[in-house]
Design a protein around this motif. Structure first.
Motif, short mmCIF file in Angstrom:
data_model
loop_
_atom_site.label_atom_id
_atom_site.label_comp_id
_atom_site.label_asym_id
_atom_site.label_seq_id
_atom_site.Cartn_x
_atom_site.Cartn_y
_atom_site.Cartn_z
N GLY A 20 0.87 -1.03 -0.01
CA GLY A 20 -0.04 0.02 -0.10
C GLY A 20 0.90 1.32 0.04
O GLY A 20 2.03 1.19 -0.27
N ASN A 21 0.07 2.42 0.17
CA ASN A 21 0.72 3.76 -0.08
C ASN A 21 1.53 3.93 -1.38
O ASN A 21 2.42 4.37 -1.57
CB ASN A 21 1.62 3.96 1.25
N GLY A 60 -4.14 2.61 -5.50
CA GLY A 60 -2.91 3.08 -4.57
C GLY A 60 -2.35 1.83 -3.73
O GLY A 60 -1.71 2.12 -2.83
N TYR A 61 -2.88 0.63 -4.19
CA TYR A 61 -2.36 -0.52 -3.49
C TYR A 61 -2.52 -1.65 -4.15
O TYR A 61 -3.17 -1.75 -5.37
CB TYR A 61 -3.29 -0.76 -2.08
N ALA A 62 -1.58 -2.82 -4.00
CA ALA A 62 -1.68 -4.16 -4.80
C ALA A 62 -1.67 -5.30 -3.85
O ALA A 62 -1.49 -5.15 -2.85
CB ALA A 62 -0.69 -3.86 -5.67
N VAL A 90 4.04 0.42 2.57
CA VAL A 90 3.46 -0.19 3.45
C VAL A 90 3.19 -1.71 2.82
O VAL A 90 2.34 -1.98 1.81
CB VAL A 90 2.07 0.34 3.87
N VAL A 91 3.76 -2.60 3.40
CA VAL A 91 3.85 -3.95 2.96
C VAL A 91 3.60 -4.92 4.26
O VAL A 91 4.41 -4.83 5.09
CB VAL A 91 5.29 -4.40 2.24
#
Length: 164
Positions: A20-21, A60-62, A90-91
């Motif tokens: 994220g982010n 904005g995330y995956a 962010v992981v």
């Protein structure tokens, strides 16, 4: 990106990561390039807005799924907090719930203190910084208007009525 010989995609597996982010400039190819060195990626889900004014833009995330938990742990440990396009990634594992420790962007806010040195909650710290920046913005606008007003006075133009 699905490997037909690898394990099936499982959204609750312990080798699936949330990333994220993400900055709007980061593409699916960029994500794959950043995370490929840590192991065999068996799936990658890059989410897009499907409705509304942001339709077609990245969310904005995956999610990235590796073939093993060890690969996912390595990617998490190496990539969490790493800057990508000026933003800390962010992981965490997809099945983990969000907590301030997981998000480097807000974890420093959790320990913020007010003017008297008392600890603030994350929400209070965030609203405090918003109020401060709002007050600073208002002060900057007033200063600019005052400078423009003085410039107008010296330039021979008509004076506008005061704001206060």
């Amino acid at each position: 990106m699905q490997d037909t010989k690898g394990p099936p995609i499982n959204e609750t597996s312990d080798n699936r990561l949330y990333v994220g982010n993400l900055d709007q400039r980061i593409t699916e190819a960029t994500i794959l390039k950043m995370f490929a060195p840590f192991g065999n990626i068996i799936s990658e889900d890059f989410l897009w807005h499907t409705r509304g004014p942001k339709r077609g833009e990245p969310r904005g995330y995956a999610f990235i799924q590796y073939s093993s938990k060890e690969e996912a742990e390595l990617a998490k440990s190496r990539m969490h907090g790493r800057l990508a396009c000026g933003r800390p990634l962010v992981v965490h594992f997809a099945q983990e719930r969000w907590s301030p420790e997981v998000n480097p962007v807000t974890s420093d806010r959790a320990a913020s203190k007010d003017r008297k040195g008392k600890n603030l909650t994350t929400a209070a710290a965030a609203s405090s910084s918003i109020c401060t920046s709002r007050a600073a913005t208002i002060a900057a606008i007033r200063g600019k208007l005052k400078a423009m007003d003085e410039e107008l006075d010296h330039g021979g133009g008509k004076k506008k009525r005061p704001l206060d």
